[in-house]
Design an enzyme around this catalytic site. Sequence first.
Site, PDB file in Angstrom:
ATOM      1  N   ASP A  46     -38.520  -9.703  22.135  1.00 33.45           N
ATOM      2  CA  ASP A  46     -39.892  -9.880  22.246  1.00 33.45           C
ATOM      3  C   ASP A  46     -41.384  -9.011  22.801  1.00 33.45           C
ATOM      4  OD1 ASP A  46     -39.459  -8.842  24.353  1.00 33.45           O
ATOM      5  OD2 ASP A  46     -39.946 -10.580  26.308  1.00 33.45           O
ATOM      6  N   GLN A  47     -41.103  -7.733  22.102  1.00 29.70           N
ATOM      7  CA  GLN A  47     -42.098  -6.963  21.834  1.00 29.70           C
ATOM      8  C   GLN A  47     -42.681  -5.968  23.549  1.00 29.70           C
ATOM      9  OE1 GLN A  47     -43.668  -5.918  18.550  1.00 29.70           O
ATOM     10  NE2 GLN A  47     -41.383  -7.063  18.633  1.00 29.70           N
ATOM     11  N   GLU A  48     -41.741  -6.002  24.397  1.00 28.09           N
ATOM     12  CA  GLU A  48     -41.763  -5.440  25.355  1.00 28.09           C
ATOM     13  C   GLU A  48     -41.428  -4.078  25.152  1.00 28.09           C
ATOM     14  OE1 GLU A  48     -39.369  -7.350  28.232  1.00 28.09           O
ATOM     15  OE2 GLU A  48     -40.464  -8.898  29.170  1.00 28.09           O
ATOM     16  N   ARG A 105     -65.333   3.229  25.650  1.00 29.47           N
ATOM     17  CA  ARG A 105     -66.435   3.246  24.402  1.00 29.47           C
ATOM     18  C   ARG A 105     -67.081   1.937  25.492  1.00 29.47           C
ATOM     19  NH1 ARG A 105     -65.857   1.650  18.198  1.00 29.47           N
ATOM     20  NH2 ARG A 105     -63.873   2.089  18.587  1.00 29.47           N
ATOM     21  N   ASP A 181     -77.610   8.502  16.079  1.00 26.67           N
ATOM     22  CA  ASP A 181     -78.113   8.162  17.014  1.00 26.67           C
ATOM     23  C   ASP A 181     -78.571   9.052  18.062  1.00 26.67           C
ATOM     24  OD1 ASP A 181     -75.655   8.431  18.572  1.00 26.67           O
ATOM     25  OD2 ASP A 181     -74.574   6.857  17.787  1.00 26.67           O
ATOM     26  N   LYS A 204     -81.925   4.461  15.627  1.00 28.27           N
ATOM     27  CA  LYS A 204     -81.162   3.388  15.599  1.00 28.27           C
ATOM     28  C   LYS A 204     -81.476   2.659  16.211  1.00 28.27           C
ATOM     29  CE  LYS A 204     -77.064   3.502  16.210  1.00 28.27           C
ATOM     30  NZ  LYS A 204     -75.295   3.091  16.275  1.00 28.27           N
ATOM     31  N   ASP A 234     -65.409   4.319  13.123  1.00 32.80           N
ATOM     32  CA  ASP A 234     -64.883   2.263  13.137  1.00 32.80           C
ATOM     33  C   ASP A 234     -65.237   1.777  11.932  1.00 32.80           C
ATOM     34  OD1 ASP A 234     -63.372   0.435  13.959  1.00 32.80           O
ATOM     35  OD2 ASP A 234     -64.018   0.281  15.846  1.00 32.80           O
ATOM     36  N   THR A 235     -65.920   0.901  11.680  1.00 39.32           N
ATOM     37  CA  THR A 235     -66.503   0.131  10.515  1.00 39.32           C
ATOM     38  C   THR A 235     -66.990   1.430  10.106  1.00 39.32           C
ATOM     39  OG1 THR A 235     -68.321  -0.489  11.573  1.00 39.32           O
ATOM     40  CG2 THR A 235     -66.648  -2.005  11.759  1.00 39.32           C
ATOM     41  N   ALA A 236     -67.920   2.539   9.993  1.00 38.64           N
ATOM     42  CA  ALA A 236     -68.364   3.067   8.986  1.00 38.64           C
ATOM     43  C   ALA A 236     -69.850   2.607   8.381  1.00 38.64           C
ATOM     44  CB  ALA A 236     -67.668   3.716   8.171  1.00 38.64           C
TER      45      ALA A 236
END
Length: 336
Positions: A46-48, A105, A181, A204, A234-236
């Site tokens: 069950d992914q525990e 974040r 930034d 930015k 992250d997403t670049a």
Amino acid sequence: MPTQVEPKLISGNANIPLSADIAGYMSGQRGHEISLVNAKVERFSDQEVYVEVYENVRGEDMFIIQPTSSPANDNLMEILIIADALRRSSAARITAVIPYFGYARQDRRTKARTPISAKLVANLLTQAGVSRVLTMDLHSAQVQGFFDIPVDNLYASPIFSLDIRTRFDCEPEDIVVLSPDAGGVARARELAKRIDAGLAIVDKRRVAAGEVAEMTVIGDVKNQICVIVDDICDTAGTLCKAAKVVLASGAREVHAYVTHGVVSGSALDHIQNSVLKSVVMTDSIMPTEAVKGSKKIRIIPTAPLFAQAILNIANGTSISSLFEAKTLDWLYARLP
């Protein structure tokens, strides 16, 4: 004379190659083999998360090595459950070595009725039995204040400065370090000081989370080799758009140095199709085969730095000494 403390390492499943490399570097330092503690960290149907430690850890100085990268919740639960298992097995001290600290974040309330998830994670780690945290390039320094236990935050900038001095065949005045930034100016300034380079900022402006409206370069980048430095890719999207703006402002070429290569979604395609000449990432997050196969991306190791930091913590010696490139020079001297 004080006896030399022998730390014991245990790894979660998030970045086993990094854990093995840390053990290897520590073995070289100690002059005898230091291996990862024999343990089972797996999932029930069950992914525990289930953990079983097969070695005696009573009275030992334990170090759990586990970044909380994707899947963040699974990897975080592994740390918590490993820590609980060690605490109930009478380990003397438990240090969580978290090369990439997920949820960092979410370090403040940006809107009404939102959480401060980084503080929650700090509470969870402490309650699980963690007595110290070792991490690298926290997204914001204030996260250290969320803990009531010691937090050692290492920096990638000494490693980056060594790499830049080795890779770029030019004078320091021909290089400009850029922050993508305003929030990353301190990080960029620190790297610029280390290599005696210039500094510029990409201003930015966002219209929504993950969506950048416009960018403006503040500083002179004309005919310069520009190095964009950031803590997370992250997403670049921001990174690639910043590189395009910098090149359009007259830069000779644009490179990027990023501590944590999250590389989610279509980030790899963004990088491949961008004007960036190269992107350097650390292995704080285990790179995928696609990332390792990219001609634009180069991975530099953090294992020598973390290995030395763990030995310093175990022996009660300085961690701040590892903030200087000259201290790390001999650790990275034999790397390709």
